[in-house]
Design a protein around this motif. Structure first.
Motif, PDB file in Angstrom:
ATOM      1  N   LEU A   1     -15.252   6.967  -1.724  1.00 36.00           N
ATOM      2  CA  LEU A   1     -15.439   7.723  -0.488  1.00 36.00           C
ATOM      3  C   LEU A   1     -16.393   7.010   0.468  1.00 36.00           C
TER       4      LEU A   1
ATOM      5  N   TRP B   1      -5.564   7.926  -5.320  1.00 35.54           N
ATOM      6  CA  TRP B   1      -6.467   7.106  -4.508  1.00 35.54           C
ATOM      7  C   TRP B   1      -6.102   7.124  -3.033  1.00 35.54           C
ATOM      8  N   THR B   2      -4.951   7.653  -2.674  1.00 34.02           N
ATOM      9  CA  THR B   2      -4.517   7.571  -1.280  1.00 34.02           C
ATOM     10  C   THR B   2      -5.300   8.531  -0.397  1.00 34.02           C
ATOM     11  N   ASN B   3      -5.522   8.147   0.855  1.00 33.19           N
ATOM     12  CA  ASN B   3      -6.193   9.021   1.814  1.00 33.19           C
ATOM     13  C   ASN B   3      -5.290  10.165   2.249  1.00 33.19           C
ATOM     14  N   ASP B   4      -3.987   9.889   2.355  1.00 32.29           N
ATOM     15  CA  ASP B   4      -3.015  10.880   2.816  1.00 32.29           C
ATOM     16  C   ASP B   4      -1.948  11.029   1.740  1.00 32.29           C
TER      17      ASP B   4
ATOM     18  N   SER C   1     -14.538  10.678  -6.506  1.00 34.62           N
ATOM     19  CA  SER C   1     -13.502  11.008  -5.527  1.00 34.62           C
ATOM     20  C   SER C   1     -12.897  12.377  -5.822  1.00 34.62           C
TER      21      SER C   1
ATOM     22  N   GLU D   1       0.360   4.033   1.166  1.00 35.68           N
ATOM     23  CA  GLU D   1       0.299   4.760   2.435  1.00 35.68           C
ATOM     24  C   GLU D   1       1.136   4.093   3.524  1.00 35.68           C
TER      25      GLU D   1
ATOM     26  N   ASP E   1       0.844  -1.185   0.000  1.00 34.72           N
ATOM     27  CA  ASP E   1       0.000   0.000   0.000  1.00 34.72           C
ATOM     28  C   ASP E   1       0.884   1.241   0.000  1.00 34.72           C
TER      29      ASP E   1
END
Length: 230
Positions: free
Chosen positions: A157, A53-56, A107, A33, A31
């Motif tokens: 999301l 696509w990463t959250n952070d 997104s 992240e 991953d």
């Protein structure tokens, strides 16, 4: 090569085994992240249409910088905020008409103006940003959405409404055709790709001059070469 999908990594490995003439490649399920790479171990890191696509996103880019050796290069391509703009507008109008409100159907994506800040925030030196925009024609909006699903580029999301009502979907297709349809009956779909380059810091790299260290002013240059002609 790394991907968080074990099936995709398996396909890559099978493809390499089928040709047999590729350079030695290691395949990793991981991953972005939580990058499973040792610090200061890579000369080059390339990310192709995955980091959006990463959250952070800043955190993932920081991990990429730390995984690079000094003077190592980071190259990335992400979808930009202008991507799918026609579909976003059509879907928003359809939801307002049919449901009286909107919920996120796609997104969020970074804007071009954000890319340089992301590189700087992640600690990269000599940041560079470029952008390309592509227009792809589809027969209709429903065909376009099916292609997005096949690409794995639909909404991920948590806040999304998992159900898209049939009336809203049909209204989206009709509005898309009405607002953006071309003379030949097809519809355009915009894909914006932002390219980012950055280096891990190294003493050999160029350094910016200290603010106020210039010895020649623009007014002196203008006096020597004369005023610019429009």
């Amino acid at each position: 090569m790394m991907d968080m999908s074990a099936d995709m990594v398996k396909k890559w490995r099978e493809s390499e085994n089928a040709t047999g003439d590729e350079p030695e490649t290691h395949f990793v399920v991981g991953d972005e992240e939580f990058l499973p790479i040792k610090e200061s171990s890579q000369d080059l890191i390339i990310s192709c249409l995955g980091l959006h696509w990463t959250n952070d996103l800043p955190g993932a880019m920081i991990q990429c910088r730390l995984a690079l050796q000094p003077d190592g290069l980071f190259l990335a391509a992400i979808l930009g905020g202008e991507a799918l703009k026609e579909l976003r507008i059509a879907c928003t109008v359809a939801q307002m008409e049919r449901e009286g409100g909107i919920s996120p159907r796609m997104s969020p994506l970074a804007q071009v103006r954000d890319a340089g800040n992301l590189l700087t925030r992640a600690g990269f030196t000599l940041p560079g940003v470029d952008v390309d925009q592509y227009t792809v024609k589809y027969n209709n909006a429903l065909e376009f959405v099916e292609h997005l699903r096949a690409m794995g580029e639909t909404n991920a999301l948590f806040q999304r409404n998992p159900v898209l009502k049939r009336d809203t979907a049909l209204a989206t297709a009709a509005i898309y055709q009405s607002m953006f349809g071309l003379e030949d009956g097809s519809i355009p779909a915009t894909f914006q790709v932002i390219y980012m380059t950055g280096w891990r810091e190294h003493p050999s790299q160029q350094k910016t001059k200290r603010r106020g260290s210039a010895t020649i002013s623009f007014s002196d240059i203008q006096k020597q070469f004369g005023p610019s002609e429009n």
